[in-house]
Motif scaffolding. Structure first.
Motif, mmCIF file in Angstrom:
data_model
loop_
_atom_site.group_PDB
_atom_site.id
_atom_site.type_symbol
_atom_site.label_atom_id
_atom_site.label_comp_id
_atom_site.label_asym_id
_atom_site.label_seq_id
_atom_site.Cartn_x
_atom_site.Cartn_y
_atom_site.Cartn_z
ATOM 1 N N ALA A 17 37.976 36.059 38.762
ATOM 2 C CA ALA A 17 36.617 36.443 38.355
ATOM 3 C C ALA A 17 35.856 37.077 39.514
ATOM 4 N N PHE A 18 36.001 36.503 40.703
ATOM 5 C CA PHE A 18 35.326 37.061 41.875
ATOM 6 C C PHE A 18 35.829 38.482 42.159
ATOM 7 N N ALA A 19 37.147 38.673 42.096
ATOM 8 C CA ALA A 19 37.721 40.001 42.337
ATOM 9 C C ALA A 19 37.221 40.994 41.295
ATOM 10 N N PHE A 20 37.167 40.569 40.035
ATOM 11 C CA PHE A 20 36.685 41.445 38.968
ATOM 12 C C PHE A 20 35.254 41.894 39.252
ATOM 13 N N VAL A 21 34.387 40.946 39.539
ATOM 14 C CA VAL A 21 32.977 41.265 39.759
ATOM 15 C C VAL A 21 32.779 42.078 41.046
ATOM 16 N N ALA A 22 33.392 41.638 42.131
ATOM 17 C CA ALA A 22 33.178 42.305 43.421
ATOM 18 C C ALA A 22 33.718 43.730 43.418
ATOM 19 N N MET A 23 34.961 43.908 43.012
ATOM 20 C CA MET A 23 35.569 45.237 43.082
ATOM 21 C C MET A 23 35.150 46.123 41.917
ATOM 22 N N GLY A 24 34.841 45.520 40.777
ATOM 23 C CA GLY A 24 34.270 46.289 39.673
ATOM 24 C C GLY A 24 32.899 46.830 40.055
ATOM 25 N N LEU A 49 41.916 45.632 37.222
ATOM 26 C CA LEU A 49 43.049 45.786 38.138
ATOM 27 C C LEU A 49 42.935 44.827 39.322
ATOM 28 N N SER A 50 41.750 44.686 39.869
ATOM 29 C CA SER A 50 41.564 43.776 41.004
ATOM 30 C C SER A 50 41.829 42.336 40.602
ATOM 31 N N GLY A 51 41.390 41.956 39.407
ATOM 32 C CA GLY A 51 41.671 40.610 38.923
ATOM 33 C C GLY A 51 43.167 40.368 38.805
ATOM 34 N N CYS A 52 43.875 41.313 38.227
ATOM 35 C CA CYS A 52 45.334 41.178 38.076
ATOM 36 C C CYS A 52 46.035 41.181 39.426
ATOM 37 N N LEU A 53 45.634 42.090 40.306
ATOM 38 C CA LEU A 53 46.256 42.143 41.628
ATOM 39 C C LEU A 53 46.016 40.852 42.403
ATOM 40 N N THR A 54 44.836 40.296 42.272
ATOM 41 C CA THR A 54 44.523 39.035 42.945
ATOM 42 C C THR A 54 45.445 37.931 42.454
ATOM 43 N N LEU A 55 45.700 37.921 41.170
ATOM 44 C CA LEU A 55 46.541 36.890 40.579
ATOM 45 C C LEU A 55 47.987 36.974 41.069
ATOM 46 N N VAL A 107 37.961 50.471 49.143
ATOM 47 C CA VAL A 107 37.592 49.093 49.503
ATOM 48 C C VAL A 107 38.576 48.080 48.907
ATOM 49 N N PRO A 108 38.932 48.187 47.624
ATOM 50 C CA PRO A 108 39.909 47.228 47.096
ATOM 51 C C PRO A 108 41.248 47.266 47.848
ATOM 52 N N LEU A 109 41.709 48.446 48.229
ATOM 53 C CA LEU A 109 42.961 48.521 48.988
ATOM 54 C C LEU A 109 42.822 47.910 50.371
ATOM 55 N N LEU A 110 41.696 48.150 51.016
ATOM 56 C CA LEU A 110 41.458 47.564 52.336
ATOM 57 C C LEU A 110 41.444 46.034 52.247
ATOM 58 N N VAL A 111 40.751 45.515 51.271
ATOM 59 C CA VAL A 111 40.652 44.066 51.106
ATOM 60 C C VAL A 111 42.012 43.454 50.749
ATOM 61 N N SER A 112 42.707 44.043 49.785
ATOM 62 C CA SER A 112 43.976 43.451 49.358
ATOM 63 C C SER A 112 45.054 43.575 50.433
ATOM 64 N N THR A 113 45.068 44.672 51.159
ATOM 65 C CA THR A 113 46.057 44.831 52.223
ATOM 66 C C THR A 113 45.755 43.901 53.392
ATOM 67 N N SER A 114 44.493 43.730 53.709
ATOM 68 C CA SER A 114 44.118 42.779 54.765
ATOM 69 C C SER A 114 44.530 41.367 54.372
ATOM 70 N N TYR A 115 44.263 41.003 53.131
ATOM 71 C CA TYR A 115 44.671 39.684 52.646
ATOM 72 C C TYR A 115 46.183 39.539 52.731
ATOM 73 N N ALA A 116 46.920 40.537 52.259
ATOM 74 C CA ALA A 116 48.381 40.470 52.265
ATOM 75 C C ALA A 116 48.913 40.319 53.687
ATOM 76 N N ALA A 117 48.340 41.065 54.621
ATOM 77 C CA ALA A 117 48.806 41.003 56.014
ATOM 78 C C ALA A 117 48.505 39.640 56.626
ATOM 79 N N LEU A 118 47.287 39.146 56.430
ATOM 80 C CA LEU A 118 46.912 37.851 57.009
ATOM 81 C C LEU A 118 47.687 36.698 56.369
#
Length: 128
Positions: A17-24, A49-55, A107-118
C-alpha cells in the motif's frame, strides 16, 4: 504502540500500500503537465506496478543471491532486479500511454534498486 509499529513494519500489505501511494503519487507529479485522465492513468499504472514489485523484489533478490557466489553475489542480484524492473516499467507505461515515462520511472527505479542493493548486501554479508 511500538508493537503495533513493528507489526505494521512486517506487513506485506502495508509495504504494498505504501509503495502504491508513494510511487503512484510520484507518477502523478511527473505527469502533472498533461490532462487529468492521462495523469491519473500514469499514477494508477505506476502505483500498481510499484505495489507488485515491492511484493516480489525481496524474494527475487533472495533467490538470485543464493545462485551467485563471490563478487557476483554482490553485483548480479541488484543489476538483474534493476533490468527486470526497468523492462516491466517501460513496457507497461508505453502500453498505457504514459506521457513522461523516464520522469515517471526514475524515482521508483532508484528506490527499488537501492533497496535491492542494500538488502542483497545484508543477506550476502550473512552468508560469507
Amino acid at each position: 504502540m511500538s508493537g503495533l509499529v513493528a507489526r505494521l513494519g512486517r506487513s506485506s500489505a502495508v509495504h504494498v500500500a505504501f509503495a502504491f501511494v508513494a510511487m503512484g503519487s510520484w507518477a502523478l507529479f511527473a505527469n502533472r503537465a498533461y490532462p487529468l485522465p492521462r495523469m491519473l492513468l500514469a499514477g494508477l499504472v505506476q502505483g500498481a506496478l510499484s505495489g507488485c514489485l515491492t511484493l516480489f523484489l525481496k524474494r527475487v533478490v533472495e533467490r538470485l543471491s543464493a545462485i551467485f557466489s563471490g563478487p557476483l553475489r554482490l553485483v548480479a542480484p541488484p543489476v538483474i532486479a534493476l533490468l527486470g524492473s526497468a523492462t516491466l516499467l517501460v513496457t507497461f507505461h508505453m502500453v498505457s500511454g504514459t506521457p513522461e515515462i523516464l520522469k515517471t520511472i526514475a524515482v521508483p527505479l532508484l528506490v527499488s534498486t537501492s533497496y535491492a542493493a542494500l538488502y542483497n548486501y545484508s543477506i550476502s554479508k550473512g552468508r560469507s
